[in-house]
Design an enzyme around this catalytic site. Structure first.
Site, short mmCIF file in Angstrom:
data_model
loop_
_atom_site.label_atom_id
_atom_site.label_comp_id
_atom_site.label_asym_id
_atom_site.label_seq_id
_atom_site.Cartn_x
_atom_site.Cartn_y
_atom_site.Cartn_z
N GLU A 106 0.86 -1.17 0.00
CA GLU A 106 0.00 0.00 0.00
C GLU A 106 0.90 1.23 0.00
O GLU A 106 1.99 1.20 0.54
CB GLU A 106 -1.01 0.03 1.15
CG GLU A 106 -0.45 -0.06 2.53
CD GLU A 106 -0.36 -1.48 3.06
OE1 GLU A 106 0.60 -1.71 3.82
OE2 GLU A 106 -1.17 -2.34 2.72
N TYR A 118 6.47 1.72 -8.61
CA TYR A 118 5.75 0.45 -8.50
C TYR A 118 5.11 0.07 -9.83
O TYR A 118 5.16 -1.08 -10.25
CB TYR A 118 4.69 0.52 -7.40
CG TYR A 118 5.25 0.82 -6.02
CD1 TYR A 118 6.48 0.31 -5.61
CD2 TYR A 118 4.57 1.63 -5.13
CE1 TYR A 118 7.00 0.59 -4.36
CE2 TYR A 118 5.08 1.92 -3.87
CZ TYR A 118 6.29 1.40 -3.49
OH TYR A 118 6.81 1.67 -2.25
#
Length: 151
Positions: A106, A118
């Protein structure tokens, strides 16, 4: 720049905690990092070391066939040089060698630099945790990666 990625050890804690405190508004307490090294069998904790100095860290949890990236940070003096990318790649490859097939994490909604990194690995947004971060009520973006990079 010649650095080494290696497993985190107890002697790294002071430097790891300092990086965490410089990087996050809600840093982990030192005892949490110590727990990862001494009591959490699922923990996979790594550092990047340059000339005896820890300049980046990552803590992940290996559960069944998944790696959950719990925290990752690079010392502010060394950001923007691809070091965070390298330690994440190392952790993902190591997890794959252990049998992981997926990874989760997260990230703060406002942390666009991390999100871009990411996504470059293939992480995709799966959902959100509304007002997850207690310091400012910011949402957490949930991301997953279905195909871990190979060695």
């Amino acid at each position: 720049m010649s650095y080494v990625i290696r497993k985190m050890i107890l002697n790294d804690l002071e430097q790891v905690v300092a990086i965490d405190q410089l990087s996050f508004s809600l840093p982990w307490p030192a005892r949490s990092f110590q727990f990862e090294l001494t009591d959490n069998a699922a923990s996979r904790s790594w550092v990047v070391e340059l000339d005896g100095r820890v300049i980046a860290m990552l803590v992940g949890w290996f559960i069944v066939d998944e790696l959950h990236v719990a925290t990752i940070a690079t010392h502010p003096e060394f950001r923007g040089q691809g070091i965070g990318r390298e330690i994440l790649l190392y952790a993902l490859r190591s997890a794959k060698e252990e049998g992981a097939i997926k990874s989760f994490l997260e990230v703060r909604e406002g942390n666009e630099i991390a999100q871009k990194m990411y996504r470059s690995f293939g992480f995709v947004e799966d959902g959100r945790r509304k007002e997850y971060y207690k310091d400012n009520g910011e949402d957490a973006i949930l991301m997953s990666l279905d195909h871990l990079p190979g060695g």
